[in-house]
Design an enzyme around this catalytic site. Structure first.
Site, PDB file in Angstrom:
ATOM      1  N   ASP A  30       0.924  -1.288  -0.015  1.00  0.00           N
ATOM      2  CA  ASP A  30       0.130  -0.162   0.122  1.00  0.00           C
ATOM      3  C   ASP A  30       0.908   1.175   0.014  1.00  0.00           C
ATOM      4  O   ASP A  30       0.709   2.188  -0.672  1.00  0.00           O
ATOM      5  CB  ASP A  30      -1.146  -0.006   1.174  1.00  0.00           C
ATOM      6  CG  ASP A  30      -0.419  -0.038   2.549  1.00  0.00           C
ATOM      7  OD1 ASP A  30       0.812  -0.447   2.605  1.00  0.00           O
ATOM      8  OD2 ASP A  30      -1.063   0.534   3.522  1.00  0.00           O
ATOM      9  N   THR A  31       2.007   1.372   0.989  1.00  0.00           N
ATOM     10  CA  THR A  31       2.523   2.585   0.947  1.00  0.00           C
ATOM     11  C   THR A  31       3.502   2.863  -0.257  1.00  0.00           C
ATOM     12  O   THR A  31       3.820   3.857  -0.549  1.00  0.00           O
ATOM     13  CB  THR A  31       3.422   2.693   2.256  1.00  0.00           C
ATOM     14  OG1 THR A  31       4.228   1.348   2.373  1.00  0.00           O
ATOM     15  CG2 THR A  31       2.554   2.948   3.642  1.00  0.00           C
ATOM     16  N   ASN A  33       2.569   1.690  -3.205  1.00  0.00           N
ATOM     17  CA  ASN A  33       2.010   2.162  -4.302  1.00  0.00           C
ATOM     18  C   ASN A  33       1.582   3.703  -4.122  1.00  0.00           C
ATOM     19  O   ASN A  33       1.768   4.395  -5.152  1.00  0.00           O
ATOM     20  CB  ASN A  33       0.258   1.789  -4.120  1.00  0.00           C
ATOM     21  CG  ASN A  33       0.365   0.066  -4.432  1.00  0.00           C
ATOM     22  OD1 ASN A  33       1.518  -0.524  -4.747  1.00  0.00           O
ATOM     23  ND2 ASN A  33      -0.641  -0.484  -3.791  1.00  0.00           N
ATOM     24  N   TYR A 101      -0.232 -15.282   1.415  1.00  0.00           N
ATOM     25  CA  TYR A 101       0.882 -14.185   1.985  1.00  0.00           C
ATOM     26  C   TYR A 101       2.097 -14.944   2.598  1.00  0.00           C
ATOM     27  O   TYR A 101       1.851 -15.958   3.239  1.00  0.00           O
ATOM     28  CB  TYR A 101       0.458 -13.209   2.913  1.00  0.00           C
ATOM     29  CG  TYR A 101      -0.514 -12.220   2.410  1.00  0.00           C
ATOM     30  CD1 TYR A 101       0.044 -11.040   1.744  1.00  0.00           C
ATOM     31  CD2 TYR A 101      -1.817 -12.344   2.203  1.00  0.00           C
ATOM     32  CE1 TYR A 101      -0.713  -9.947   1.205  1.00  0.00           C
ATOM     33  CE2 TYR A 101      -2.730 -11.388   1.484  1.00  0.00           C
ATOM     34  CZ  TYR A 101      -2.052 -10.241   0.898  1.00  0.00           C
ATOM     35  OH  TYR A 101      -2.773  -9.289   0.469  1.00  0.00           O
ATOM     36  N   TRP A 102       3.217 -14.584   2.476  1.00  0.00           N
ATOM     37  CA  TRP A 102       4.327 -14.989   3.126  1.00  0.00           C
ATOM     38  C   TRP A 102       5.188 -13.775   3.736  1.00  0.00           C
ATOM     39  O   TRP A 102       5.932 -13.106   2.923  1.00  0.00           O
ATOM     40  CB  TRP A 102       5.331 -15.966   2.440  1.00  0.00           C
ATOM     41  CG  TRP A 102       4.967 -17.393   1.997  1.00  0.00           C
ATOM     42  CD1 TRP A 102       5.250 -18.511   2.476  1.00  0.00           C
ATOM     43  CD2 TRP A 102       3.899 -17.513   0.642  1.00  0.00           C
ATOM     44  NE1 TRP A 102       4.609 -19.448   1.726  1.00  0.00           N
ATOM     45  CE2 TRP A 102       3.888 -18.842   0.818  1.00  0.00           C
ATOM     46  CE3 TRP A 102       3.545 -16.700   0.010  1.00  0.00           C
ATOM     47  CZ2 TRP A 102       2.971 -19.641  -0.396  1.00  0.00           C
ATOM     48  CZ3 TRP A 102       2.516 -17.282  -1.248  1.00  0.00           C
ATOM     49  CH2 TRP A 102       2.482 -18.775  -1.506  1.00  0.00           C
ATOM     50  N   ARG A 103       4.718 -13.347   4.845  1.00  0.00           N
ATOM     51  CA  ARG A 103       5.253 -12.129   5.393  1.00  0.00           C
ATOM     52  C   ARG A 103       5.465 -12.083   6.783  1.00  0.00           C
ATOM     53  O   ARG A 103       5.795 -11.123   7.353  1.00  0.00           O
ATOM     54  CB  ARG A 103       4.223 -10.937   4.886  1.00  0.00           C
ATOM     55  CG  ARG A 103       3.058 -10.906   5.375  1.00  0.00           C
ATOM     56  CD  ARG A 103       1.915  -9.923   5.019  1.00  0.00           C
ATOM     57  NE  ARG A 103       2.413  -8.484   4.724  1.00  0.00           N
ATOM     58  CZ  ARG A 103       1.505  -7.601   4.804  1.00  0.00           C
ATOM     59  NH1 ARG A 103       0.362  -7.618   4.468  1.00  0.00           N
ATOM     60  NH2 ARG A 103       2.048  -6.281   4.500  1.00  0.00           N
ATOM     61  N   ASN A 165      -6.007   2.321   6.759  1.00  0.00           N
ATOM     62  CA  ASN A 165      -6.157   0.820   5.883  1.00  0.00           C
ATOM     63  C   ASN A 165      -6.218  -0.046   6.857  1.00  0.00           C
ATOM     64  O   ASN A 165      -5.245  -1.193   7.133  1.00  0.00           O
ATOM     65  CB  ASN A 165      -4.674   0.970   5.185  1.00  0.00           C
ATOM     66  CG  ASN A 165      -4.852   0.545   3.807  1.00  0.00           C
ATOM     67  OD1 ASN A 165      -5.959   0.017   3.393  1.00  0.00           O
ATOM     68  ND2 ASN A 165      -3.949   1.042   3.063  1.00  0.00           N
ATOM     69  N   ALA A 256      -6.974   2.078  -5.241  1.00  0.00           N
ATOM     70  CA  ALA A 256      -7.970   3.262  -5.590  1.00  0.00           C
ATOM     71  C   ALA A 256      -7.537   4.158  -4.516  1.00  0.00           C
ATOM     72  O   ALA A 256      -6.971   5.464  -4.513  1.00  0.00           O
ATOM     73  CB  ALA A 256      -9.241   2.861  -5.374  1.00  0.00           C
ATOM     74  N   ASP A 258      -4.904   4.160  -2.476  1.00  0.00           N
ATOM     75  CA  ASP A 258      -3.392   4.650  -2.210  1.00  0.00           C
ATOM     76  C   ASP A 258      -3.011   5.621  -3.517  1.00  0.00           C
ATOM     77  O   ASP A 258      -2.299   6.723  -3.060  1.00  0.00           O
ATOM     78  CB  ASP A 258      -2.526   3.318  -2.613  1.00  0.00           C
ATOM     79  CG  ASP A 258      -2.594   2.176  -1.888  1.00  0.00           C
ATOM     80  OD1 ASP A 258      -3.306   2.428  -0.754  1.00  0.00           O
ATOM     81  OD2 ASP A 258      -2.465   1.018  -2.187  1.00  0.00           O
TER      82      ASP A 258
HETATM   83  P1  AMP Z   1     -11.996   4.261  -1.660  1.00  0.00           P
HETATM   84  O1  AMP Z   1     -10.814   4.124  -0.995  1.00  0.00           O
HETATM   85  O2  AMP Z   1     -12.674   2.797  -2.245  1.00  0.00           O
HETATM   86  O3  AMP Z   1     -13.052   4.835  -0.987  1.00  0.00           O
HETATM   87  O4  AMP Z   1     -11.563   4.825  -3.136  1.00  0.00           O
HETATM   88  C1  AMP Z   1     -10.760   6.083  -2.983  1.00  0.00           C
HETATM   89  C2  AMP Z   1     -11.043   6.796  -4.331  1.00  0.00           C
HETATM   90  O5  AMP Z   1     -11.141   6.261  -5.461  1.00  0.00           O
HETATM   91  C3  AMP Z   1     -12.677   7.733  -3.818  1.00  0.00           C
HETATM   92  O6  AMP Z   1     -12.678   8.753  -3.056  1.00  0.00           O
HETATM   93  C4  AMP Z   1     -12.641   7.880  -5.421  1.00  0.00           C
HETATM   94  O7  AMP Z   1     -12.079   9.184  -5.751  1.00  0.00           O
HETATM   95  C5  AMP Z   1     -12.310   6.818  -6.210  1.00  0.00           C
HETATM   96  N1  AMP Z   1     -13.394   5.800  -6.491  1.00  0.00           N
HETATM   97  C6  AMP Z   1     -13.170   4.671  -5.996  1.00  0.00           C
HETATM   98  N2  AMP Z   1     -14.281   3.743  -6.455  1.00  0.00           N
HETATM   99  C7  AMP Z   1     -14.795   4.654  -7.321  1.00  0.00           C
HETATM  100  C8  AMP Z   1     -16.027   4.670  -8.161  1.00  0.00           C
HETATM  101  N3  AMP Z   1     -16.819   3.306  -8.246  1.00  0.00           N
HETATM  102  N4  AMP Z   1     -16.365   5.287  -8.992  1.00  0.00           N
HETATM  103  C9  AMP Z   1     -15.679   6.627  -8.895  1.00  0.00           C
HETATM  104  N5  AMP Z   1     -14.669   6.873  -8.282  1.00  0.00           N
HETATM  105  C10 AMP Z   1     -14.069   5.940  -7.204  1.00  0.00           C
END
Ligand code: AMP
Length: 302
Positions: A30-31, A33, A101-103, A165, A256, A258
């Protein structure tokens, strides 16, 4: 304006299936990314660094090479004689992905074991970014070392950003996870949770409740992501909501949050404009989720 963005956490080897019994090796976490996207979002005058611990073996060297080739500074990474990096394997069954996972003995779990080196890495950074996974993998004593080092870095002028997270399986217990994440939030200028996790593990009934909870813990500002729903940006006396543009063709939501964090911070650190920062975060995340995989090189069409 020049500056240093430093992400702290675990990068793992990723084995992704390419066919029957064959896998492609990559690197993710994650970090990592967020650091990878931050490098692309920040001006060239900024340094993007990653702090973790790796081994001294071949695969650890390949990981560091990958980070360097991505433009990420790894000069502070702790290299340990007796450990190697963690690994996960993605498997496909009937189109569904599962992860193994192997961590549990990974080098990254020791990233705070040498306080002097941790302190040297964190001191001088303009923005230190970490996540709940960074905290989850540390032994309890090292978590306290990490918190103490963060406090010193803040006194020296660093800003701190944190994505909770929430991954209860990585923690000793859900109660310890909630307590540590709350303590971390109190040490941060920015807390950037995803509401889905907060609902599941804190029972928050709305994104506003999550924002209030982290502000009460001492966060300077809270940015609550919520998939396609509004992003809430809250400070003690001020609250704004921003609607991300709709995405029609969601293919894979990996990274998304990250990528959102990276683009948000890239804009926020340079302009300080919250609306522009949310727009940048949502634009990048909206592009990333239309592609497969965590690290999407979409900067031509982002
Ligand atoms: P999340 O961590 O899943 O809440 O998503 C992080 C960011 O990704 C959100 O704040 C949106 O900007 C974008 N995002 C995630 N899923 C969608 C979606 N289905 N449609 C549009 N933007 C999305």
């Amino acid at each position: 304006m020049a500056g240093t963005f430093l992400a702290v956490g675990e990068c793992m080897v990723e084995m992704a299936p390419t066919g029957e019994g064959t896998f492609q090796m990559g690197f993710a976490g994650d970090t990592l990314n967020t650091a990878w996207y931050a490098r692309k979002c920040l001006p060239a005058s900024w340094t993007t660094g990653y702090f973790t611990a790796v081994g001294k073996d071949q695969v650890s060297g390949q990981m560091l090479d990958f980070l360097r080739q991505s433009g990420i500074d790894v000069s502070q990474v702790l290299e340990l004689d007796d450990r190697t990096v963690g690994l996960y394997m993605i498997q496909l069954k009937d189109g569904e992905r599962s992860f193994a996972y192997w961590r549990s003995q990974s080098a990254a779990r020791r990233l705070a074991s040498e306080q002097a080196q941790l302190s040297e890495a964190l001191t001088g950074a303009d923005l230190i970014y970490f996540s709940g996974i960074t905290l989850a993998i540390l032994p309890e004593a090292d978590r306290n070392t990490f918190f103490d080092t963060l406090r010193s870095a803040r006194r020296a002028g660093a800003k701190t950003a944190f994505d909770p997270n929430l991954r209860p399986r990585l923690w000793e217990s859900a109660d310890i996870m909630r307590a540590c994440v709350t303590e971390a939030a109190g040490l941060c200028d920015l807390v950037m949770p995803s509401f889905e996790d907060e609902l599941a593990h804190f029972g928050d009934q709305s994104a506003d409740v999550s924002a209030d909870r982290y502000l009460a813990a001492g966060a300077g500002m809270v940015v609550v992501k919520n998939g396609p729903e509004e992003v809430i940006c809250a400070r003690p006396q001020e609250r704004q909501a921003f609607q991300p543009s709709p995405v029609q063709n969601v293919v894979d939501t990996t990274a998304a949050g990250d990528s959102f964090n990276a683009a948000f911070l890239g804009e926020y650190l340079t302009s300080g404009d919250i609306a522009a920062s949310v727009a940048a975060g949502a634009r990048l995340a909206g592009t990333v989720i239309q592609h497969r995989g965590a690290l999407v090189d979409c900067f031509e069409d982002a």
